[in-house]
Design an enzyme around this catalytic site. Structure first.
Site, PDB file in Angstrom:
ATOM      1  N   ASP A   1      -6.238  -7.879   2.777  1.00 57.32           N
ATOM      2  CA  ASP A   1      -5.878  -7.485   4.137  1.00 57.32           C
ATOM      3  C   ASP A   1      -5.448  -6.033   4.228  1.00 57.32           C
ATOM      4  OD1 ASP A   1      -3.512  -8.172   2.663  1.00 57.32           O
ATOM      5  OD2 ASP A   1      -2.387  -8.288   4.538  1.00 57.32           O
TER       6      ASP A   1
ATOM      7  N   GLU B   1      -1.113  -9.875   2.094  1.00 57.59           N
ATOM      8  CA  GLU B   1      -0.053  -9.143   1.407  1.00 57.59           C
ATOM      9  C   GLU B   1       0.769  -8.312   2.372  1.00 57.59           C
ATOM     10  OE1 GLU B   1       1.696  -5.605  -0.765  1.00 57.59           O
ATOM     11  OE2 GLU B   1       0.288  -5.679   0.917  1.00 57.59           O
TER      12      GLU B   1
END
Length: 410
Positions: A81, A176
């Protein structure tokens, strides 16, 4: 190698993988699955084994060892991400060959310029191949540069079997940036004794200290009455929110702190007369000071509750991760190996605390000590983000060198 790592990175960067804190799914956005599936196919194509993607979007793969020595299994990780701070939709990477050291016009239409006057570190990249944004999105070097470097390093090792190494595991994780990366990570299945996140910034970064981190949400309920008849009736929640925020130490915010200094950070504020919400993150390297910060915010909210009513102000606070140094110090040799790998390649290691966190912050407390190494990116999370392809190659070589050193020291 340079062309490969650049091509891989650009192909990943154009996929919108921003995570979403408001979502309760894993991964929090579908774009992360798009990238995860792409990586599964690429891992298979280069010859990695035991390539898997679970229902939560965690990708894992194995490069079997080719040495007769007993070597601990080592992992390399990066996250799928990109940050929520700035848009990651329709990313258009721009390549700057042999950067001349001057201003870079990212977007002429909007007059967006990446300038050494504002970012003095640009001077260090003269002559480098840079990848920048077009000024309207983030780039996603955090952490797609790390993904590209891990993929390129594995491909290199597969194509150079003369380089001896132990079994290597790689993983690409979702979410994350919203603190959930390790939440569904299966450490026993991954099977690595130690790991490295490839999630740092400029050349030479080697990090094994992170913040202790918490998130706090304060909700203030007001009473809205027509202003013409509001005397002794209206309770303006927005004003209460402002008053509460101003009670926090003004100098203990990200824009005024550095090094080992902690802070309170107002991430967002939404407010009206009727209701206001404050979203904070709390950070400190020292565990006792971290607990003191949380206690201070709690006492501050209680003070306002006493004035306006217990039911008018609520606080939700939760710990996100802790300083990974506590778990890495007992196995300091894993930092020393990364340090030596950089020195072997003529890179000066820069050991400094992470003023943030990586998946390694949580994974270290889950039984897999995981320091962090550089990717070659700068200015993460915004439109001025860029990456040096030259330093991305160096990061790739550090991964390879770490694998070699574990074999040599076995």
């Amino acid at each position: 190698m340079k062309q490969e790592v650049m091509d891989r990175f650009i192909s990943y960067a154009v996929i919108d993988t921003q995570s979403n804190e408001e979502s309760d799914t894993c991964p929090s956005t579908d774009g992360q699955l798009v990238l995860a599936r792409k990586l599964v196919e690429e891992l298979k194509q280069i010859g990695m084994q035991e390539v898997t993607m679970d229902e939560n979007g965690y990708v894992m793969a194995t490069l079997p060892g080719n040495s007769d020595k007993e070597i601990p299994v080592i992992g390399f990780l990066a996250h799928l991400d990109t940050a929520t701070d700035f848009t990651g939709k329709d990313v258009k990477p721009q390549i700057v060959e042999s950067y001349d050291g001057g201003d870079l016009v990212l977007n002429q239409t909007h007059n967006i310029v990446l300038s050494p006057a504002s970012f003095p570190e640009l001077a260090e990249y003269k002559g480098h191949t840079l990848i920048t944004t077009d000024g309207t999105t983030l780039l996603g070097a955090d952490n797609k540069a790390g993904i590209a470097e891990i993929m390129t390093a594995m491909n290199y090792l597969i194509n150079h079997p003369e380089i001896k190494h132990g079994t290597l595991r790689v993983a690409f994780t979702p979410d994350e940036e919203i603190g959930r990366g390790p939440h569904k990570f299966d450490v026993p299945v991954f099977g690595a004794a130690y790991a490295y996140t490839v999630d740092g910034g400029p050349l030479g970064e080697l990090e094994y200290e992170s913040f202790n981190a918490a998130a706090a949400r304060i909700t203030i309920q007001g009473v809205n009455v027509h202003p013409g008849t509001a005397k002794d009736k209206m309770i303006n929640s927005a004003k209460i929110a402002m008053a509460l925020h101003l009670r926090l130490p003004a100098g203990e915010a990200p824009e005024f702190t550095e090094g080992y200094e902690g802070f309170y950070h107002l991430i967002s504020m939404q407010g009206s007369v009727e209701q206001s919400k404050l979203h904070y993150i709390i950070r400190d390297f020292d565990r006792n000071q971290f607990e003191a910060r949380k206690a201070f915010l709690t006492s501050l909210v209680e003070e306002f509750q006493n004035e306006y009513g217990q039911d008018k102000i609520t606080l939700e606070m939760n710990d996100q991760y802790y300083n990974m140094r506590e778990k890495i110090e007992p196995v300091r040799h894993i930092v020393d190996i990364a340090h030596q790998a950089m020195e072997n390649l003529g890179i000066k290691p820069v050991i400094r605390p992470i003023r943030g966190g990586t998946d390694g912050s949580q994974l270290s407390y889950m039984g897999m000590p995981t320091p962090n190494i550089f990717t070659g990116g700068e200015n993460f999370h915004g439109k001025f983000e860029y990456a040096s392809v030259d330093n991305m190659v160096k990061a790739t070589n550090v991964i390879i060198e770490i694998a070699k050193l574990y074999e040599q020291k076995a």
